[in-house]
Design a protein around this motif. Structure first.
Motif, short mmCIF file in Angstrom:
data_model
loop_
_atom_site.label_atom_id
_atom_site.label_comp_id
_atom_site.label_asym_id
_atom_site.label_seq_id
_atom_site.Cartn_x
_atom_site.Cartn_y
_atom_site.Cartn_z
N ILE A 206 0.83 -1.20 0.00
CA ILE A 206 0.00 0.00 0.00
C ILE A 206 0.87 1.25 0.00
O ILE A 206 0.60 2.22 -0.72
CB ILE A 206 -0.95 -0.01 1.22
CG1 ILE A 206 -1.99 -1.12 1.09
CG2 ILE A 206 -1.66 1.34 1.36
CD1 ILE A 206 -2.83 -1.32 2.33
N ASP A 207 1.93 1.24 0.80
CA ASP A 207 2.83 2.38 0.84
C ASP A 207 3.50 2.59 -0.51
O ASP A 207 3.62 3.72 -1.00
CB ASP A 207 3.89 2.17 1.93
CG ASP A 207 4.79 3.38 2.14
OD1 ASP A 207 4.38 4.50 1.75
OD2 ASP A 207 5.89 3.22 2.67
N ALA A 208 3.94 1.51 -1.15
CA ALA A 208 4.59 1.62 -2.46
C ALA A 208 3.64 2.20 -3.50
O ALA A 208 4.02 3.06 -4.30
CB ALA A 208 5.09 0.24 -2.91
N LEU A 209 2.38 1.76 -3.49
CA LEU A 209 1.39 2.27 -4.44
C LEU A 209 1.10 3.74 -4.18
O LEU A 209 0.94 4.54 -5.12
CB LEU A 209 0.11 1.45 -4.36
CG LEU A 209 0.23 -0.02 -4.82
CD1 LEU A 209 -1.08 -0.77 -4.57
CD2 LEU A 209 0.61 -0.08 -6.29
N ALA A 210 1.02 4.13 -2.90
CA ALA A 210 0.79 5.54 -2.57
C ALA A 210 1.95 6.41 -3.05
O ALA A 210 1.74 7.52 -3.56
CB ALA A 210 0.60 5.70 -1.06
N LEU A 211 3.17 5.90 -2.91
CA LEU A 211 4.34 6.67 -3.35
C LEU A 211 4.36 6.80 -4.88
O LEU A 211 4.78 7.83 -5.41
CB LEU A 211 5.61 5.98 -2.86
CG LEU A 211 5.92 6.18 -1.37
CD1 LEU A 211 6.90 5.12 -0.88
CD2 LEU A 211 6.47 7.57 -1.12
N CYS A 212 3.90 5.78 -5.58
CA CYS A 212 3.80 5.88 -7.04
C CYS A 212 2.78 6.94 -7.44
O CYS A 212 2.99 7.70 -8.40
CB CYS A 212 3.43 4.54 -7.64
SG CYS A 212 4.75 3.29 -7.52
#
Length: 442
Positions: A206-212
């Protein structure tokens, strides 16, 4: 002398193209609420939205990493070692990253470092999904992530003064600080709720997708190349080595207002941040409420106060006496912390800590505005790098100091004494060195 040198006063006026027409002043109770004028600038709006998207997501990883370390080792000591593994690269790369931010287009640097942070979150997800149980791998990934953050944070902060008028810097800092504090409140709560439902690996995803998603907002920023300094040609190259980092520290020493703004934060955080004593307070002074319940309230109180201060930032964002606001906020922080230590009731202690959070928000807003307006654009990255180190290192030194004092004197005595020391030290600093209390915004 009131304020900075004339050349310094004009430094904060440099900014990218954006709407500069003043909106009509808000009337009545609306003036008390968050000042949203900076959001009229499309560039700042993109920067702020990228911060908003990642505020909660980053907290998911901040919870997931120590949870995974503890699950693997069963040791809180290893959780502490992992924190140190993140602190060292953060300090090194924040100092160097500030120099890099002064030497190249800040938009490009934000894109690179945001992508780096997203990549490390993706690798966190891969190793967790694969069932890896390697603490050294976790520490390497955490170090890489904090190195990217160490460059990203001063670059992001140094960009603000290029995106909004100087008069709106306090409001812009309040907007950014509010969403960051909101993430600190709700991110851990969300992580605690999601771990039993979806598992630890998915928090990283979820954090990786938010950063993208945040990368899209950063991509839409205007170019932020270095401004041409006096005596430099338009194509003059800039370096980012040890000499440039050292030049940043000499710049701080030569500008007393900047030096005092850093010292004010060190006084507040090192002497007055009581978080290391919250477990002891929850177990001893407020154990009748339930140790877990009391601990959660104590940890949430200061961030909730920060959020409340941000939502009501219209009450102070237009004040021009930035130096006095910093002094008053630090003294108020110390008094509120001392009040929490003197409180026999959990609810009074939480109320005083929330007031301390409001004071912390005011201090953050005006210290940030001083750094962004006094420093010239060619130095802002390095100033924000030092700021990042102070903000990250101060509470950790406080943990050591307060933890030691609490074991000897008792938790409530240590909290009260720390708050009183803040009041005395800040008052003495303001009296001995008048540059900060005399400083006015341009």
């Amino acid at each position: 002398m009131h304020g900075a040198e004339p050349a310094e006063k004009s430094a904060g006026a440099e900014k990218a193209a954006g709407p500069e027409q003043e909106a009509p002043p808000r009337a009545g109770w609306r003036r008390l609420l968050m000042d949203t004028r900076p959001l009229r600038s499309s560039g700042f709006r993109h920067l702020w939205s990228s911060t908003t998207v990642t505020a909660v997501g980053s907290q998911l990883t901040a919870v997931a990493v120590p949870k995974q370390v503890y699950d693997v080792t069963g040791s809180s000591a290893w959780v502490g070692y992992s924190s140190l593994a993140g602190l060292v690269p953060l300090v090194i790369f924040a100092l160097w990253g500030g120099a890099v931010a002064d030497s190249m287009d800040r938009r490009k640097l934000l894109l690179v470092t945001n992508a780096g942070i997203a990549a490390t979150s993706l690798f966190f997800w891969i190793q967790a999904a694969a069932g890896a149980r390697s603490v050294p791998l976790l520490m390497v990934l955490l170090a890489a992530q904090q190195a990217c953050f160490g460059i990203n944070a001063p670059t992001r902060s140094a960009s603000v003064a290029r995106l909004v008028p100087a008069s709106e810097l306090p409001a812009a800092n309040a907007l950014i600080s509010t969403v960051s504090a909101t993430g600190m409140v709700f991110g851990p709560l969300l992580a605690g709720a999601l771990i039993p439902l979806i598992g630890l690996p998915e928090l990283y995803l979820i954090d990786a997708l938010a950063l993208c998603a945040a990368l899209v907002a950063v991509w839409r920023l205007p170019p932020l190349p270095p401004l041409v300094a006096a005596g430099q040609g338009a194509g003059a190259p800039r370096r980012a080595g040890l000499r440039e980092v050292a030049a940043g520290f000499r710049y701080i020493a030569a500008h007393q207002v900047l030096l005092l703004s850093f010292l004010a934060d060190i006084v507040a955080m090192v002497l007055g941040m009581p978080r290391a004593l919250f477990p002891q307070l929850a177990a001893t002074a407020y154990g009748s409420w339930g140790e877990g319940f009391a601990l959660g309230l104590l940890f949430a109180a200061i961030p909730l106060g920060v959020v409340a201060g941000g939502l009501l930032s219209g009450t102070f964002s237009r004040v021009r006496r930035h130096g006095l606001m910093v002094i008053g906020a630090v003294i108020a922080w110390g008094a509120a912390v001392a009040g929490s230590g003197l409180s026999g009731s959990l609810w009074w202690a939480v109320a005083f800590l929330a007031l301390a959070g409001v004071a912390d928000m005011v201090s953050m807003v005006f210290r940030g505005a001083i750094l962004q307006s006094v420093a010239t654009d060619e130095m802002r990255g390095r100033m924000q790098g030092v700021f990042t180190v102070v903000v990250a290192g101060g509470p950790r030194l406080a943990d050591l100091l307060h933890g030691t004092a609490g074991s000897v004197l008792g938790a409530r005595t240590a909290v009260t004494g720390g708050g009183m020391l803040v009041v005395v030290a800040m008052a003495a600093l303001a009296l001995a060195m008048p540059a900060l209390r005399r400083y006015r915004a341009a």
